[in-house]
Design a protein around this motif. Structure first.
Motif, PDB file in Angstrom:
ATOM      1  N   PRO A 171      -8.963 -10.486  -1.884  1.00 42.67           N
ATOM      2  CA  PRO A 171     -10.269 -11.398  -2.310  1.00 42.67           C
ATOM      3  C   PRO A 171     -10.965 -10.751  -3.064  1.00 42.67           C
ATOM      4  N   TYR A 172     -12.067 -11.457  -3.850  1.00 41.44           N
ATOM      5  CA  TYR A 172     -13.050 -10.863  -4.800  1.00 41.44           C
ATOM      6  C   TYR A 172     -14.258 -10.543  -3.842  1.00 41.44           C
ATOM      7  N   VAL A 173     -14.787  -9.452  -3.794  1.00 38.20           N
ATOM      8  CA  VAL A 173     -15.702  -8.644  -2.989  1.00 38.20           C
ATOM      9  C   VAL A 173     -16.938  -8.465  -3.689  1.00 38.20           C
ATOM     10  N   VAL A 174     -18.197  -8.542  -3.090  1.00 40.84           N
ATOM     11  CA  VAL A 174     -19.419  -7.955  -3.559  1.00 40.84           C
ATOM     12  C   VAL A 174     -19.479  -6.182  -2.661  1.00 40.84           C
ATOM     13  N   ASN A 228     -16.458 -11.357   1.793  1.00 41.52           N
ATOM     14  CA  ASN A 228     -16.726 -11.173   0.596  1.00 41.52           C
ATOM     15  C   ASN A 228     -17.656 -10.051   0.327  1.00 41.52           C
ATOM     16  N   ILE A 229     -17.990  -9.226   1.365  1.00 41.96           N
ATOM     17  CA  ILE A 229     -19.137  -8.182   1.313  1.00 41.96           C
ATOM     18  C   ILE A 229     -18.377  -6.798   1.875  1.00 41.96           C
ATOM     19  N   ILE A 230     -17.985  -6.043   1.045  1.00 42.14           N
ATOM     20  CA  ILE A 230     -17.341  -4.683   1.595  1.00 42.14           C
ATOM     21  C   ILE A 230     -18.339  -3.422   1.324  1.00 42.14           C
ATOM     22  N   ARG A 231     -18.353  -2.646   2.356  1.00 38.36           N
ATOM     23  CA  ARG A 231     -19.181  -1.562   2.488  1.00 38.36           C
ATOM     24  C   ARG A 231     -18.226  -0.226   2.750  1.00 38.36           C
ATOM     25  N   PRO A 232     -18.882   1.009   2.482  1.00 37.51           N
ATOM     26  CA  PRO A 232     -17.997   2.100   2.899  1.00 37.51           C
ATOM     27  C   PRO A 232     -17.780   2.364   4.363  1.00 37.51           C
ATOM     28  N   TYR A 233     -16.717   3.126   4.572  1.00 34.24           N
ATOM     29  CA  TYR A 233     -16.483   3.470   6.021  1.00 34.24           C
ATOM     30  C   TYR A 233     -17.414   4.444   6.274  1.00 34.24           C
ATOM     31  N   TYR A 283     -15.217   7.035  -2.020  1.00 36.64           N
ATOM     32  CA  TYR A 283     -15.328   7.410  -3.419  1.00 36.64           C
ATOM     33  C   TYR A 283     -15.312   6.300  -4.550  1.00 36.64           C
ATOM     34  N   ARG A 284     -14.129   5.668  -4.282  1.00 34.14           N
ATOM     35  CA  ARG A 284     -13.965   4.582  -5.456  1.00 34.14           C
ATOM     36  C   ARG A 284     -15.165   3.561  -5.440  1.00 34.14           C
ATOM     37  N   LEU A 285     -15.396   3.147  -4.163  1.00 32.51           N
ATOM     38  CA  LEU A 285     -16.645   2.176  -4.040  1.00 32.51           C
ATOM     39  C   LEU A 285     -17.907   2.669  -4.602  1.00 32.51           C
ATOM     40  N   SER A 286     -18.102   4.333  -4.280  1.00 35.16           N
ATOM     41  CA  SER A 286     -19.345   4.803  -4.694  1.00 35.16           C
ATOM     42  C   SER A 286     -19.313   4.819  -6.178  1.00 35.16           C
ATOM     43  N   ARG A 287     -17.976   4.969  -6.795  1.00 35.33           N
ATOM     44  CA  ARG A 287     -18.128   4.933  -8.391  1.00 35.33           C
ATOM     45  C   ARG A 287     -18.404   3.606  -9.149  1.00 35.33           C
ATOM     46  N   THR A 288     -18.078   2.479  -8.355  1.00 35.15           N
ATOM     47  CA  THR A 288     -18.417   1.303  -8.618  1.00 35.15           C
ATOM     48  C   THR A 288     -19.857   0.776  -8.464  1.00 35.15           C
ATOM     49  N   ARG A 289     -20.242   1.295  -7.410  1.00 31.45           N
ATOM     50  CA  ARG A 289     -21.582   0.732  -7.005  1.00 31.45           C
ATOM     51  C   ARG A 289     -22.657   1.342  -7.718  1.00 31.45           C
ATOM     52  N   ARG A 290     -22.417   2.491  -8.501  1.00 30.55           N
ATOM     53  CA  ARG A 290     -23.246   3.352  -9.393  1.00 30.55           C
ATOM     54  C   ARG A 290     -23.844   2.411 -10.525  1.00 30.55           C
ATOM     55  N   CYS A 291     -23.115   1.188 -10.777  1.00 33.37           N
ATOM     56  CA  CYS A 291     -23.419   0.426 -11.929  1.00 33.37           C
ATOM     57  C   CYS A 291     -24.907  -0.114 -11.520  1.00 33.37           C
ATOM     58  N   ARG A 303     -19.375  -3.359  12.986  1.00 29.92           N
ATOM     59  CA  ARG A 303     -19.151  -4.632  13.948  1.00 29.92           C
ATOM     60  C   ARG A 303     -18.472  -5.844  13.366  1.00 29.92           C
ATOM     61  N   ALA A 304     -17.740  -5.710  12.283  1.00 24.95           N
ATOM     62  CA  ALA A 304     -17.105  -6.654  11.389  1.00 24.95           C
ATOM     63  C   ALA A 304     -16.022  -7.141  12.154  1.00 24.95           C
ATOM     64  N   ASN A 305     -15.569  -8.467  11.925  1.00 26.04           N
ATOM     65  CA  ASN A 305     -14.458  -8.789  12.616  1.00 26.04           C
ATOM     66  C   ASN A 305     -13.039  -8.110  11.974  1.00 26.04           C
ATOM     67  N   PRO A 306     -12.063  -8.212  12.884  1.00 27.73           N
ATOM     68  CA  PRO A 306     -10.780  -7.382  12.388  1.00 27.73           C
ATOM     69  C   PRO A 306     -10.130  -7.723  11.046  1.00 27.73           C
ATOM     70  N   LYS A 307     -10.239  -9.014  10.838  1.00 23.89           N
ATOM     71  CA  LYS A 307      -9.899  -9.449   9.460  1.00 23.89           C
ATOM     72  C   LYS A 307     -10.595  -8.953   8.278  1.00 23.89           C
ATOM     73  N   VAL A 308     -11.935  -8.849   8.401  1.00 27.55           N
ATOM     74  CA  VAL A 308     -12.479  -8.160   7.442  1.00 27.55           C
ATOM     75  C   VAL A 308     -12.332  -6.779   7.255  1.00 27.55           C
ATOM     76  N   LEU A 309     -12.288  -6.017   8.310  1.00 25.92           N
ATOM     77  CA  LEU A 309     -11.927  -4.603   8.160  1.00 25.92           C
ATOM     78  C   LEU A 309     -10.615  -4.458   7.851  1.00 25.92           C
ATOM     79  N   ASP A 310      -9.487  -5.238   7.945  1.00 27.87           N
ATOM     80  CA  ASP A 310      -8.365  -5.349   7.211  1.00 27.87           C
ATOM     81  C   ASP A 310      -8.224  -5.287   5.705  1.00 27.87           C
ATOM     82  N   ILE A 311      -9.291  -6.249   5.191  1.00 26.78           N
ATOM     83  CA  ILE A 311      -9.456  -6.252   3.976  1.00 26.78           C
ATOM     84  C   ILE A 311      -9.807  -4.989   3.432  1.00 26.78           C
TER      85      ILE A 311
END
Length: 192
Positions: free
Chosen positions: A54-57, A68-73, A87-95, A164-172
């Motif tokens: 999915p496309y995510v924020v 549609n909202i992903i955060r770091p572990y 690391y990859r999320l951090s590199r992108t979020r620095r925008c 506390r996200a649901n398992p489907k979101v954690l799987d994404i």
């Protein structure tokens, strides 16, 4: 919110500094539209291997995860796969951090408190965001305020909270992590 060219794609002006980013977001029109599915976000698209993603924020640890909202572990002692994802999320979020820095450098009015009434302050911020985007489009890649190196900015993400996200979101998020391990950046393993 901003895109990869450091142009703002959504702004919400007028909240107090003591309010949490997550609380401000939950009271925004963007959150409302995202929750209702009325943002015209494209359907999931395949990455290598044909699996649909999915496309995510991208958000920091202060935000709740959703489809549609992903955060770091969070936590310490993460696996290499999770550290690579962070690391990859951090590199992108620095925008977004760079977009604010570029804007503040160009319009130095933000180096000090705005000594005007609240409504005028909100209008100044909105106007500067519009001007910022105009200048970014006009100048494209000629800005002296652009980040120095794609490889130099790594923000260490630490969080002791649990999701506390649901398992489907954690799987994404887990699927993105697996994808990043299978499709590494040349230097990512040195950064974790």
């Amino acid at each position: 919110m901003c895109d990869a060219d450091y142009k703002f794609t959504y702004i919400d002006v007028g909240s107090y500094g003591k309010s949490s980013d997550s609380g401000i977001f939950k009271n925004s029109a963007l959150y409302d539209q995202l929750s209702k599915g009325s943002l015209d976000i494209p359907a999931a698209s395949p990455l290598e291997g044909g699996k649909l993603f999915p496309y995510v924020v991208l958000a920091d640890q202060g935000f709740a995860m959703s489809k549609n909202i992903i955060r770091p572990y969070g936590g310490k002692g993460l696996s290499d796969e999770k550290n690579i994802f962070n690391y990859r999320l951090s590199r992108t979020r620095r925008c977004i951090e760079c977009a604010f820095g570029i804007m503040a450098s160009k319009w130095r009015i933000f180096y000090r408190p705005l000594n005007v009434d609240l409504e005028l302050a909100e209008n100044i911020v909105k106007a500067v965001c519009i001007l910022h985007n105009f200048v970014r489009r006009r100048d494209r890649h000629r800005s002296e305020y652009a980040p120095e190196s794609e490889q130099s900015a790594f923000y260490d993400i630490e969080n002791d909270s649990t999701s506390r996200a649901n398992p489907k979101v954690l799987d994404i998020r887990d699927q993105f992590a697996k994808y990043f391990v299978k499709n590494p950046l040349q230097w990512q393993n040195e950064k974790i």
